[in-house]
Design an enzyme around this catalytic site. Structure first.
Site, PDB file in Angstrom:
ATOM      1  N   GLY A   8      43.930  13.796   3.912  1.00  0.00           N
ATOM      2  CA  GLY A   8      44.018  13.282   2.549  1.00  0.00           C
ATOM      3  C   GLY A   8      44.409  14.379   1.567  1.00  0.00           C
ATOM      4  O   GLY A   8      43.683  15.357   1.401  1.00  0.00           O
ATOM      5  N   GLY A  10      44.666  14.069  -1.762  1.00  0.00           N
ATOM      6  CA  GLY A  10      44.336  13.652  -3.123  1.00  0.00           C
ATOM      7  C   GLY A  10      43.757  14.859  -3.855  1.00  0.00           C
ATOM      8  O   GLY A  10      44.054  16.015  -3.518  1.00  0.00           O
ATOM      9  N   GLY A  12      40.674  16.106  -3.878  1.00  0.00           N
ATOM     10  CA  GLY A  12      39.800  16.959  -3.080  1.00  0.00           C
ATOM     11  C   GLY A  12      40.574  17.749  -2.036  1.00  0.00           C
ATOM     12  O   GLY A  12      40.429  18.979  -1.926  1.00  0.00           O
ATOM     13  N   GLU A 168      41.109   0.355 -19.891  1.00  0.00           N
ATOM     14  CA  GLU A 168      42.472   0.849 -20.127  1.00  0.00           C
ATOM     15  C   GLU A 168      43.499  -0.266 -19.910  1.00  0.00           C
ATOM     16  O   GLU A 168      44.431  -0.427 -20.701  1.00  0.00           O
ATOM     17  CB  GLU A 168      42.793   1.988 -19.141  1.00  0.00           C
ATOM     18  CG  GLU A 168      42.078   3.280 -19.456  1.00  0.00           C
ATOM     19  CD  GLU A 168      42.100   4.269 -18.285  1.00  0.00           C
ATOM     20  OE1 GLU A 168      41.647   5.405 -18.482  1.00  0.00           O
ATOM     21  OE2 GLU A 168      42.554   3.935 -17.180  1.00  0.00           O
TER      22      GLU A 168
HETATM   23  C1  LIG Z   1      42.986   3.662 -11.345  1.00  0.00           C
HETATM   24  C2  LIG Z   1      42.075   4.872 -11.260  1.00  0.00           C
HETATM   25  C3  LIG Z   1      41.800   5.601 -12.412  1.00  0.00           C
HETATM   26  C4  LIG Z   1      40.974   6.719 -12.347  1.00  0.00           C
HETATM   27  N1  LIG Z   1      40.749   7.428 -13.499  1.00  0.00           N
HETATM   28  C5  LIG Z   1      40.018   8.551 -13.432  1.00  0.00           C
HETATM   29  C6  LIG Z   1      39.844   9.365 -14.595  1.00  0.00           C
HETATM   30  O1  LIG Z   1      40.324   9.030 -15.685  1.00  0.00           O
HETATM   31  N2  LIG Z   1      39.124  10.523 -14.475  1.00  0.00           N
HETATM   32  C7  LIG Z   1      38.590  10.907 -13.280  1.00  0.00           C
HETATM   33  O2  LIG Z   1      37.987  11.968 -13.207  1.00  0.00           O
HETATM   34  N3  LIG Z   1      38.706  10.162 -12.180  1.00  0.00           N
HETATM   35  C8  LIG Z   1      39.414   8.999 -12.218  1.00  0.00           C
HETATM   36  N4  LIG Z   1      39.565   8.234 -11.097  1.00  0.00           N
HETATM   37  C9  LIG Z   1      38.853   8.620  -9.881  1.00  0.00           C
HETATM   38  C10 LIG Z   1      39.589   9.740  -9.157  1.00  0.00           C
HETATM   39  O3  LIG Z   1      40.948   9.425  -9.051  1.00  0.00           O
HETATM   40  C11 LIG Z   1      38.943   9.921  -7.798  1.00  0.00           C
HETATM   41  O4  LIG Z   1      37.603  10.272  -7.982  1.00  0.00           O
HETATM   42  C12 LIG Z   1      39.644  11.013  -7.006  1.00  0.00           C
HETATM   43  O5  LIG Z   1      40.988  10.643  -6.758  1.00  0.00           O
HETATM   44  C13 LIG Z   1      38.938  11.265  -5.687  1.00  0.00           C
HETATM   45  O6  LIG Z   1      39.612  12.260  -4.986  1.00  0.00           O
HETATM   46  P1  LIG Z   1      39.650  12.229  -3.409  1.00  0.00           P
HETATM   47  O7  LIG Z   1      40.337  13.479  -2.986  1.00  0.00           O
HETATM   48  O8  LIG Z   1      38.307  11.934  -2.859  1.00  0.00           O
HETATM   49  O9  LIG Z   1      40.536  10.953  -3.023  1.00  0.00           O
HETATM   50  P2  LIG Z   1      42.004  10.552  -3.460  1.00  0.00           P
HETATM   51  O10 LIG Z   1      42.480  11.353  -4.607  1.00  0.00           O
HETATM   52  O11 LIG Z   1      41.986   9.075  -3.569  1.00  0.00           O
HETATM   53  O12 LIG Z   1      42.886  10.964  -2.202  1.00  0.00           O
HETATM   54  C14 LIG Z   1      42.737  10.370  -0.953  1.00  0.00           C
HETATM   55  C15 LIG Z   1      43.975  10.666  -0.137  1.00  0.00           C
HETATM   56  O13 LIG Z   1      43.707  10.325   1.213  1.00  0.00           O
HETATM   57  C16 LIG Z   1      44.824   9.660   1.766  1.00  0.00           C
HETATM   58  N5  LIG Z   1      44.320   8.851   2.863  1.00  0.00           N
HETATM   59  C17 LIG Z   1      43.398   7.853   2.793  1.00  0.00           C
HETATM   60  N6  LIG Z   1      43.130   7.371   4.024  1.00  0.00           N
HETATM   61  C18 LIG Z   1      43.895   8.078   4.888  1.00  0.00           C
HETATM   62  C19 LIG Z   1      44.074   8.046   6.309  1.00  0.00           C
HETATM   63  N7  LIG Z   1      43.388   7.187   7.071  1.00  0.00           N
HETATM   64  N8  LIG Z   1      44.946   8.896   6.861  1.00  0.00           N
HETATM   65  C20 LIG Z   1      45.641   9.774   6.095  1.00  0.00           C
HETATM   66  N9  LIG Z   1      45.512   9.846   4.752  1.00  0.00           N
HETATM   67  C21 LIG Z   1      44.651   9.020   4.163  1.00  0.00           C
HETATM   68  C22 LIG Z   1      45.388   8.871   0.600  1.00  0.00           C
HETATM   69  O14 LIG Z   1      46.766   8.569   0.803  1.00  0.00           O
HETATM   70  C23 LIG Z   1      45.172   9.827  -0.569  1.00  0.00           C
HETATM   71  O15 LIG Z   1      46.290  10.669  -0.780  1.00  0.00           O
HETATM   72  C24 LIG Z   1      40.391   7.108 -11.115  1.00  0.00           C
HETATM   73  C25 LIG Z   1      40.663   6.372  -9.972  1.00  0.00           C
HETATM   74  C26 LIG Z   1      41.502   5.273 -10.031  1.00  0.00           C
HETATM   75  C27 LIG Z   1      41.812   4.479  -8.782  1.00  0.00           C
END
Ligand SMILES: Cc1cc2nc3c(=O)[nH]c(=O)nc-3n(C[C@H](O)[C@H](O)[C@H](O)COP(=O)(O)OP(=O)(O)OC[C@H]3O[C@@H](n4cnc5c(N)ncnc54)[C@H](O)[C@@H]3O)c2cc1C
Length: 429
Positions: A8, A10, A12, A168
């Site tokens: 992932g 994203g 993190g 929003e």
């Molecule tokens: C519409 C929306 C608005 C938001 N607004 C805010 C905000 O204003 N402020 C804020 O702080 N937070 C906000 N958030 C929350 C924030 O985006 C998340 O907390 C953050 O993205 C979490 O990071 P992460 O790395 O855990 O996951 P993510 O950033 O979601 O990344 C996960 C990644 O894993 C990949 N992935 C998933 N499953 C698999 C798999 N099986 N195999 C390979 N790759 C995979 C995905 O493609 C993605 O790239 C918002 C979220 C959303 C959906």
């Protein structure tokens, strides 16, 4: 060199990879999509304010300079912690010495997955394109409709869930109806559109203090949004949303419904074979690894973590901070040193509502309205990835601010036939 797999890219996963830049490790970054997405601005793509490349960037290009990273575009289907391998969707396996699982979250329909095609949620660019198409097509169908009751159904937009994304979406939808589309239709007046925000609890933005929630509600109402708190959705079909409130069962005739009510952790958490919490998140210790496996880290929205006795929220700063701590703990493990405990630094919360309308909480400081909106603009441009993205967003926003126009209104596919079941009952609201 030790092999680190990050699942992932994203907030993190990318923070973890960057924190390992220059370290003597081989990193494989695996993501099922080819881009890193700035989710906080996704609603702007869904409402035609920004184009997709403004808020996303190719993972391969972001990590091109970091020589210890290999990027693979693939979906991880399973994880075998005993054999230290990840299994890709095509059945191929990749072995790791250290694993960081940062697969994020998905929508939760609270046991009603049949609502998903009727009320899409917003998580990926595909979701945003789908929602944008539904919104713009609803006005097109309304323009073609002769029956005033059906036309009103097309011009009623329902957003379910008044968290930050729902607020929003509702605020921007009303701006589209009242300003952006003004003068563009001949048979309908887009200004007549209704935007209804349904929320089960008794206030909007429940994560904010009650006084800011109330300010947000007042700003939404001032913009023209019909805010209905204490309204629990019980059914959705192609023509209406059913819900209960203090007056009993209600039927809201509406053909465009957007879901922003529930979040569930990525299903990949199940592959780790540890008991999950109610939201499907993986409980991890302070060092962010799973019990009995100091080499397997879970971070971001997928992790259930507490910091100083409080649950850490699913927000991007928390995911980034966890990514950096997981990276440091991998290097500590390699060096035979003790791991660091994760302590969440909460810098505050922000939510925008519409033009010149927002609420903000930074430490003990709370503010709303125009100053909060300006602060929101600044923060979101600042944290966007890449200079090009910042420039694109600033240009599009400046244009939208001056003209009320939205720059990304092109939808590609041909017109579907709208659902045209005979009406079985009269709308009550
Ligand atoms: C519409 C929306 C608005 C938001 N607004 C805010 C905000 O204003 N402020 C804020 O702080 N937070 C906000 N958030 C929350 C924030 O985006 C998340 O907390 C953050 O993205 C979490 O990071 P992460 O790395 O855990 O996951 P993510 O950033 O979601 O990344 C996960 C990644 O894993 C990949 N992935 C998933 N499953 C698999 C798999 N099986 N195999 C390979 N790759 C995979 C995905 O493609 C993605 O790239 C918002 C979220 C959303 C959906």
């Amino acid at each position: 060199m030790p092999h680190v797999i990050i699942v992932g890219c994203g907030f993190g996963g990318l923070a973890a990879a960057r924190a390992l830049a220059g370290a003597k490790v081989d990193i494989t970054m695996i993501d099922r999509s080819n881009h890193h997405l700035f989710q906080p601005l996704l609603y702007q793509v869904a409402t035609a304010g920004l184009s997709a490349p403004a808020i996303s960037a190719p993972i391969r290009s972001i990590l091109a300079e970091q020589r210890n990273v290999t990027s693979l575009m693939a979906a991880v289907a399973d994880i075998d912690v005993a054999r230290k391998t990840v299994v890709l969707e095509d059945g191929s396996e990749i072995a790791y010495d250290y694993l960081i699982v940062a697969a994020g979250s998905t929508h939760s329909y609270f046991g009603h997955d049949e609502w998903a095609p009727l009320a899409p949620g917003l998580k990926t660019l595909e979701d945003a394109f789908d929602i944008r198409r539904r919104i713009l097509m609803a006005f097109e169908y309304a323009e073609r409709e002769d029956d005033p009751v059906r036309r009103a159904e097309w011009l009623t937009f329902t957003v379910i869930g008044a968290g930050a994304t729902g607020v929003e979406m509702a605020g921007t939808l009303i701006e589209i109806a009242r300003h952006t589309l003004r003068g563009e239709f001949r048979r309908i007046d887009p200004h007549q559109a209704n935007v209804v925000l349904l929320e089960g609890s008794d206030r909007v933005l429940a994560a904010f203090p009650p006084d800011l929630s109330e300010k947000a509600r007042m700003q939404l109402v001032k913009l023209g949004v019909d805010v209905r708190t204490g309204s629990r959705v019980t059914g959705i079909d192609q023509e209406c949303v059913r819900y209960t409130d203090r007056d009993g069962d209600q039927r809201l005739a509406s053909r465009t419904v957007i879901w922003s009510a529930g979040v569930a952790a990525s299903p990949l958490g199940k592959a780790l074979n540890v008991p999950l919490d109610r939201a499907g998140r993986v409980p991890v210790g302070g060092e962010l690894s799973i019990p009995g496996h100091p080499e397997v880290f879970v971070i971001g929205d997928l992790a259930a973590v507490t910091s100083e006795g409080k649950p850490v929220p699913g927000v991007s700063p928390a995911a980034k901070q966890m990514g950096r701590v997981a990276a440091r703990n991998i290097l500590a493990h390699i060096a035979g040193k003790a791991p660091q405990n994760f302590v969440y630094q909460d810098y505050g919360s922000l939510a925008t509502i519409g033009r010149k309308a927002a609420v903000a909480m930074v430490g003990k400081l709370k503010f709303s309205g125009y100053p909060a909106w300006l602060f929101w603009l600044f923060i979101h441009v600042y944290f966007l990835i890449g200079f090009r993205n910042r420039l694109m967003v600033m240009t599009d926003w400046a244009w939208a601010y001056l003209t009320f126009k939205r720059s990304a209104r092109v939808i590609s596919s041909a017109i579907d036939t709208p659902p045209s079941k005979p009406r079985d009952e009269a709308p009550t609201s």
